[in-house]
Write a protein that holds these residues in place. Structure first.
Motif, PDB file in Angstrom:
ATOM      1  N   THR A  97      53.636  45.841  34.913  1.00 17.77           N
ATOM      2  CA  THR A  97      52.062  45.502  34.867  1.00 17.77           C
ATOM      3  C   THR A  97      51.633  44.169  34.482  1.00 17.77           C
ATOM      4  O   THR A  97      52.213  43.538  34.151  1.00 17.77           O
ATOM      5  CB  THR A  97      51.650  46.740  33.891  1.00 17.77           C
ATOM      6  OG1 THR A  97      52.338  46.327  32.395  1.00 17.77           O
ATOM      7  CG2 THR A  97      52.313  48.072  33.825  1.00 17.77           C
ATOM      8  N   SER A  98      50.512  44.330  34.953  1.00 21.15           N
ATOM      9  CA  SER A  98      49.643  43.150  34.677  1.00 21.15           C
ATOM     10  C   SER A  98      48.263  43.373  34.636  1.00 21.15           C
ATOM     11  O   SER A  98      47.761  44.443  35.111  1.00 21.15           O
ATOM     12  CB  SER A  98      49.920  42.076  35.790  1.00 21.15           C
ATOM     13  OG  SER A  98      49.523  42.666  37.085  1.00 21.15           O
ATOM     14  N   VAL A  99      47.288  42.098  34.258  1.00 22.50           N
ATOM     15  CA  VAL A  99      45.792  42.428  34.052  1.00 22.50           C
ATOM     16  C   VAL A  99      45.335  41.780  35.253  1.00 22.50           C
ATOM     17  O   VAL A  99      45.711  40.655  35.878  1.00 22.50           O
ATOM     18  CB  VAL A  99      45.515  41.534  32.763  1.00 22.50           C
ATOM     19  CG1 VAL A  99      44.159  41.731  32.714  1.00 22.50           C
ATOM     20  CG2 VAL A  99      46.043  42.274  31.818  1.00 22.50           C
ATOM     21  N   ILE A 100      44.356  42.591  35.860  1.00 25.27           N
ATOM     22  CA  ILE A 100      43.438  42.080  36.861  1.00 25.27           C
ATOM     23  C   ILE A 100      42.005  42.440  36.629  1.00 25.27           C
ATOM     24  O   ILE A 100      41.725  43.411  35.907  1.00 25.27           O
ATOM     25  CB  ILE A 100      44.118  42.917  38.120  1.00 25.27           C
ATOM     26  CG1 ILE A 100      43.589  42.319  39.298  1.00 25.27           C
ATOM     27  CG2 ILE A 100      43.718  44.317  38.000  1.00 25.27           C
ATOM     28  CD1 ILE A 100      44.273  42.607  40.668  1.00 25.27           C
ATOM     29  N   SER A 101      40.978  41.804  37.478  1.00 29.21           N
ATOM     30  CA  SER A 101      39.849  42.021  37.335  1.00 29.21           C
ATOM     31  C   SER A 101      39.493  43.189  38.084  1.00 29.21           C
ATOM     32  O   SER A 101      40.036  43.533  39.089  1.00 29.21           O
ATOM     33  CB  SER A 101      38.876  40.831  37.620  1.00 29.21           C
ATOM     34  OG  SER A 101      37.475  40.939  37.739  1.00 29.21           O
ATOM     35  N   ILE A 102      38.525  44.009  37.799  1.00 34.28           N
ATOM     36  CA  ILE A 102      38.206  45.146  38.554  1.00 34.28           C
ATOM     37  C   ILE A 102      37.632  44.842  39.967  1.00 34.28           C
ATOM     38  O   ILE A 102      37.877  45.827  41.025  1.00 34.28           O
ATOM     39  CB  ILE A 102      37.083  46.235  38.174  1.00 34.28           C
ATOM     40  CG1 ILE A 102      35.505  45.215  37.927  1.00 34.28           C
ATOM     41  CG2 ILE A 102      37.369  46.518  36.719  1.00 34.28           C
ATOM     42  CD1 ILE A 102      34.497  46.205  37.497  1.00 34.28           C
ATOM     43  N   ASP A 103      37.427  43.660  40.358  1.00 37.82           N
ATOM     44  CA  ASP A 103      37.070  43.122  41.740  1.00 37.82           C
ATOM     45  C   ASP A 103      38.104  42.747  42.365  1.00 37.82           C
ATOM     46  O   ASP A 103      38.489  42.181  43.451  1.00 37.82           O
ATOM     47  CB  ASP A 103      36.037  42.188  41.618  1.00 37.82           C
ATOM     48  CG  ASP A 103      36.543  40.837  40.934  1.00 37.82           C
ATOM     49  OD1 ASP A 103      37.575  40.796  40.565  1.00 37.82           O
ATOM     50  OD2 ASP A 103      35.742  40.065  40.863  1.00 37.82           O
ATOM     51  N   GLY A 104      39.537  42.934  41.699  1.00 43.29           N
ATOM     52  CA  GLY A 104      40.853  42.606  42.542  1.00 43.29           C
ATOM     53  C   GLY A 104      41.265  41.140  42.304  1.00 43.29           C
ATOM     54  O   GLY A 104      42.537  40.719  42.979  1.00 43.29           O
ATOM     55  N   ASN A 105      40.559  40.396  41.759  1.00 45.53           N
ATOM     56  CA  ASN A 105      40.858  38.863  41.274  1.00 45.53           C
ATOM     57  C   ASN A 105      41.565  38.615  39.911  1.00 45.53           C
ATOM     58  O   ASN A 105      41.516  39.521  39.257  1.00 45.53           O
ATOM     59  CB  ASN A 105      39.566  37.944  41.425  1.00 45.53           C
ATOM     60  CG  ASN A 105      39.119  38.189  42.866  1.00 45.53           C
ATOM     61  OD1 ASN A 105      39.719  37.858  43.963  1.00 45.53           O
ATOM     62  ND2 ASN A 105      37.483  38.350  43.188  1.00 45.53           N
ATOM     63  N   LYS A 106      42.008  37.407  39.776  1.00 50.50           N
ATOM     64  CA  LYS A 106      42.358  36.892  38.588  1.00 50.50           C
ATOM     65  C   LYS A 106      41.407  37.003  37.610  1.00 50.50           C
ATOM     66  O   LYS A 106      40.286  36.619  37.863  1.00 50.50           O
ATOM     67  CB  LYS A 106      43.022  35.771  38.490  1.00 50.50           C
ATOM     68  CG  LYS A 106      43.517  35.227  37.373  1.00 50.50           C
ATOM     69  CD  LYS A 106      44.157  33.797  37.471  1.00 50.50           C
ATOM     70  CE  LYS A 106      44.405  33.442  36.060  1.00 50.50           C
ATOM     71  NZ  LYS A 106      45.042  31.894  36.142  1.00 50.50           N
TER      72      LYS A 106
END
Length: 168
Positions: A97-106
């Motif tokens: 898993t990883s962390v991502i912004s809700i807009d799909g960007n880092k």
């Protein structure tokens, strides 16, 4: 307000993955903290020829306060540095898993700092009994299943590029 992508929500990590991340990261933080304290104490003993705890107890009775402060800084540093630079913690590497912004960007450094400090709110872990946890909702981030997300994102990109022609 950030643009919200449905693809991010579709590939959110499961509750069991989130639980594993919390559990494993707790173990990693504890292990690394005590390893760091051990190494620091060993170096101190080599340089000064005596135990650091003996020295601290002689001069200051607030050893537990300093120990908690060091742990607090270490805990915050672990999550901020790992999630900002790698997009994941050691546990997230294991669970895929990883962390991502809700807009799909880092996520931005501000989002990561917001996530990390939100973890300190009492009962944050219980907030995951609902849809999204507080440290996700308040920072506009999500934890996603990385492989599934990247596969769908690549497929959508390839579909959008069908029929386009590169001109040299």
């Amino acid at each position: 307000m950030r643009k919200y992508l449905k693809i991010v929500d579709i590939h959110r990590a499961t509750k069991s993955q989130r639980f594993a991340n919390t559990f494993l990261d707790g173990i990693f933080v504890q292990f690394a903290y005590y390893a760091m304290i051990f190494i620091f104490s060993l170096i101190y003993a080599i340089i000064y020829g005596k135990s650091i705890t003996d020295d601290l107890l002689e001069n200051d009775s607030s050893l537990s306060f300093y120990s908690m402060l060091i742990y607090f800084v270490f805990y915050l540093g672990y999550f901020i540095l790992m999630e900002y630079y790698f997009g994941k913690t050691l546990a997230k590497f294991i669970t895929g898993t990883s962390v991502i912004s809700i807009d799909g960007n880092k996520p931005t450094i501000g989002q990561i700092i917001g996530r990390t400090f939100s973890r300190l709110v009492p009962f944050d872990a219980l907030s995951f009994l609902g849809e999204n946890g507080w440290h996700d909702s308040w920072s506009d981030t999500r934890v996603i299943h990385t492989k599934n997300y990247e596969t769908e994102r690549q497929a959508k990109s390839e579909i959008e590029s069908i029929g386009t022609k590169e001109i040299a």
